[in-house]
Every structure is written in structure tokens, then in C-alpha cells.
Design a protein around this motif. Structure first.
Motif, PDB file in Angstrom:
ATOM      1  N   ALA A 126      58.464 -35.374  13.269  1.00  0.00           N
ATOM      2  CA  ALA A 126      57.779 -35.030  12.088  1.00  0.00           C
ATOM      3  C   ALA A 126      56.743 -36.082  11.881  1.00  0.00           C
ATOM      4  CB  ALA A 126      58.561 -35.197  10.903  1.00  0.00           C
ATOM      5  N   ALA A 127      55.816 -35.455  11.110  1.00  0.00           N
ATOM      6  CA  ALA A 127      54.566 -36.239  10.927  1.00  0.00           C
ATOM      7  C   ALA A 127      55.060 -37.675  10.043  1.00  0.00           C
ATOM      8  CB  ALA A 127      53.488 -35.524   9.979  1.00  0.00           C
ATOM      9  N   PRO A 128      54.353 -38.625  10.026  1.00  0.00           N
ATOM     10  CA  PRO A 128      54.595 -39.828   9.157  1.00  0.00           C
ATOM     11  C   PRO A 128      54.455 -39.403   7.652  1.00  0.00           C
ATOM     12  CG  PRO A 128      53.308 -40.190  10.520  1.00  0.00           C
ATOM     13  CD  PRO A 128      53.159 -38.833  10.837  1.00  0.00           C
ATOM     14  N   ARG A 129      55.569 -39.938   6.948  1.00  0.00           N
ATOM     15  CA  ARG A 129      55.790 -39.557   5.432  1.00  0.00           C
ATOM     16  C   ARG A 129      55.295 -40.891   4.603  1.00  0.00           C
ATOM     17  NH1 ARG A 129      61.488 -36.772   4.842  1.00  0.00           N
ATOM     18  NH2 ARG A 129      62.155 -38.156   6.782  1.00  0.00           N
ATOM     19  N   THR A 156      65.859 -39.920  10.824  1.00  0.00           N
ATOM     20  CA  THR A 156      64.397 -39.351  10.609  1.00  0.00           C
ATOM     21  C   THR A 156      63.838 -38.538  11.707  1.00  0.00           C
ATOM     22  OG1 THR A 156      63.712 -41.453   9.060  1.00  0.00           O
ATOM     23  CG2 THR A 156      62.140 -40.054   9.972  1.00  0.00           C
ATOM     24  N   ASP A 157      63.432 -37.482  11.516  1.00  0.00           N
ATOM     25  CA  ASP A 157      63.126 -36.552  12.548  1.00  0.00           C
ATOM     26  C   ASP A 157      61.849 -37.214  13.205  1.00  0.00           C
ATOM     27  OD1 ASP A 157      62.214 -34.402  14.112  1.00  0.00           O
ATOM     28  OD2 ASP A 157      61.577 -33.120  12.789  1.00  0.00           O
TER      29      ASP A 157
END
Length: 360
Positions: A357-360, A353-354
Motif C-alpha cells: 500500500a501507499a504510505p499513510r 500493514t499492507d
């Protein structure tokens, strides 16, 4: 052995050519009209007769000619009708006819897929020429068809004996590219339709092309005494049209139940039964296909998981056959390879997981 053809290029300016400065865009977008000296006169209200005569006597501008404008700047006549991109490369032509699915772009339009196909057929020919052709006692060569009773973990093969040597190939997307059918499918937006495919088999014989490298490799194999045989799930009812399509693409000849084996009415799609009939008459020393089922129906066991099916290719005693008797062609468009969800394809220990990156 294989010749290539570069696409028609764009007209390029000569070395040391156009410098596209501020006002150059307007000059390129509106090229000088042939036979007209369309330079605006200076701010004088009327040009002298001598000036008008001089303008009328100017020759027709031609690409490559350089003129000096009133402000002293140089203007070169070119064939460009649009500004090139900042890289200086010619502007790409706009796509026409709508977008094709990425898999079709790759298989039918890319140089990468053509290179893979050439590579496969070059390897096939080298194998026939070197590994098989130089063997003095060909009766001891082993067939590459699994004998009845074999399993993927325990494969068995027979020696050739006195049977003539043969190469067996699938047809569609292995030897023949179904350009007409796939374009129609992409344009209509529908998926596979059995009735439409049947109509294609009956009427599309002249809308096909040979897979890159296939015609040359098969012609060379025939010259060396190998029989070329096609084993396809096309319908036997379209045998004449299928043979015509192979001829159109330069891949024939092919005769039904001799060098052309097709699926009979009500017959399942597996090919092992036909393979065994061919193997009873010929020693099959090489096979080519775009699906694992082109080599053995055992690969398509309905209860096999995605990972297990993949592992049977490289994790069993069959692994040495790839490129040495079995030759795979690329096909990301359709077939048994196109299945599996994220968790089927990607193992748990490969998940990432990046962190940015914004939380998914």
C-alpha cells in the motif's frame, strides 16, 4: 422442525433457451406485441394481399415459441424484460425504499442471521430434551442462574429441589424482531430515542415477527412441561401491548409477574433483581438472550475493559455454559456489545500493514 420459504423466483428460460447475440438485446428490450405480426416487410414498397393475410392469421406469440426471422435466425418469445447478467443468472431487482444500515441488513434480512437463530433455538431445544428431559431425578438439576454473591471468576448455582422447571428469555431481538421500529429508525436516520421507543411499545404490537426458530422451540418446551418466562427491560406500563406482540408472533401466552417480567417505573435496566424473583419460584434450567446482561448483570460492570469483558465469556468457569444452559442470539444492531476503538478491539501483536500500500 423448522420450515423455510424461498423468495419468489424470477421467470427462467427453458433449457437450451435464449442466445443473446448482437441484435438480441433489441429484441428482448422490445418484446413482440400480442396479436400483432410485427415483422417488417422486405424492401418491396407494398406487400401482396396474400402476405398481409398470412401475417394477420398468425397466432398470438406466447413465451417459449420460436420463430424464424427473415434472415434465418431463431427468435424465442420470453417473459424477460431486461438482459440477464453475463453469468446467465436472472437480473436482480433494484433495491427499493433506500438503503438499510449493514447491521440491519444482516439481522433482519440475511439468511445467515436466520441460520444462527435457528441454530441457537435448535440447540436450546436439544438441551432441554436430552440433558434435562432424560434426567430421572430432576430435583438435583442445577439452575443456570448465578446465586447472589457469585462472581464471574467464582460462579455458584443452586439445585432445583421441588421447584418447577422453566426457561427464561429476553424479548427484543431474542424472541421478537422489532421490524416496524427498526425500519422507522433506519428511514428517519435518527438513533435510539426513548420517547419513540415508548410509543413503539404502545402501538407496534402487530409490526413484529418471531425470531426464526423461537416459536417452534418454545411451543415444544411448553409441551414437555417447561414454563416459558420472558424477562425484558420493556416498561411494565406496556405489559398488555407486549403480551399482544408476543401473541401476534406466536410466542405467547405471557402474563405479567408470572411469565412476563418487565421493568417497573424508575427501576434500573439490570435484570438480576427480576431473575432472582423468578428463580425463587422456578428452577431456571435454560436462558436465552442477545446481550450478556440477559445472563448476568456482572458482565456489564462499568469499569470492565473491552478485552476483559470478552475474556469473561471464554476465560472463566462460565465458558461451559454457552450452548449448555445459556444460549446467545445474534444482534449487531444495538446493545452493550457495540463499543470499542481500534486499539481496544485489535491487540497490538495482531497489527499488520499492507506492504504494497501507499504510505499513510
Amino acid at each position: 422442525m423448522i420450515s423455510g420459504r424461498l423468495p419468489a423466483g424470477f421467470a427462467l428460460a427453458a433449457a437450451g433457451g435464449i442466445l443473446l447475440s448482437g441484435c438480441a438485446a433489441a429484441m428482448v428490450a422490445a418484446p413482440l406485441a400480442a396479436g400483432a405480426g410485427v415483422f417488417k416487410a422486405s424492401k418491396q414498397s407494398r406487400a401482396s394481399k396474400r402476405e398481409r393475410a398470412r401475417q394477420q392469421a398468425q397466432p398470438t406469440p406466447k413465451p417459449g415459441q420460436v420463430f424464424t426471422a427473415a434472415d434465418g435466425s431463431k427468435v424465442e418469445i420470453t417473459t424477460l424484460t431486461a438482459l440477464p447478467p453475463p453469468s446467465g443468472a436472472p437480473a436482480a431487482a433494484a433495491p427499493t425504499g433506500g438503503n438499510a444500515p449493514p447491521a440491519m441488513q444482516y439481522l433482519y434480512g440475511s439468511g445467515e442471521a436466520a441460520a444462527l437463530s435457528l441454530q441457537a433455538y435448535q440447540a436450546l431445544w436439544n438441551y432441554l430434551k436430552v440433558e434435562i428431559g432424560y434426567r430421572r431425578d430432576k430435583s438435583q438439576i442445577r439452575s443456570v442462574v448465578l446465586t447472589p454473591g457469585s462472581t464471574l471468576d467464582n460462579p455458584r448455582f443452586e439445585t432445583c429441589g421441588k421447584r418447577p422447571l422453566a426457561v427464561v428469555l429476553d424479548i427484543d431481538e431474542t424472541a421478537l424482531l422489532n421490524l416496524g421500529y427498526e425500519r422507522d429508525e433506519a428511514a428517519s436516520g435518527g438513533g435510539y430515542d426513548a420517547a419513540r421507543w415508548s410509543r413503539w411499545e404502545q402501538t407496534g404490537a402487530d409490526k413484529v415477527a418471531a425470531v426464526p426458530g423461537a416459536a417452534e422451540a418454545l411451543a415444544a418446551a411448553r409441551r414437555e412441561g417447561f414454563t416459558v418466562i420472558f424477562n425484558s427491560n420493556r416498561s411494565a406500563a406496556s405489559a398488555a401491548q407486549t403480551a399482544a406482540a408476543l401473541d401476534h408472533a406466536g410466542l405467547g401466552p405471557a402474563a405479567l409477574f408470572d411469565t412476563l417480567w418487565l421493568r417497573g417505573e424508575g427501576e434500573p435496566s439490570g435484570k438480576d433483581s427480576r431473575r432472582q424473583k423468578i428463580a425463587g419460584r422456578y428452577c431456571i434450567v435454560a436462558m436465552a438472550g442477545d446481550q450478556l446482561g440477559d445472563f448476568s448483570d456482572l458482565f456489564n460492570a462499568p469499569d470492565a475493559s473491552i478485552a476483559a469483558r470478552r475474556n469473561t465469556v471464554g476465560g472463566t468457569l462460565l465458558a461451559p455454559l454457552w450452548g449448555a444452559g445459556w444460549f446467545m442470539l445474534p444482534n449487531p444492531v444495538y446493545g452493550t456489545a457495540l463499543k470499542g476503538g481500534l486499539d481496544d478491539i485489535f491487540p497490538p501483536d495482531a497489527r499488520w500493514t499492507d506492504p504494497g500500500a501507499a504510505p499513510r
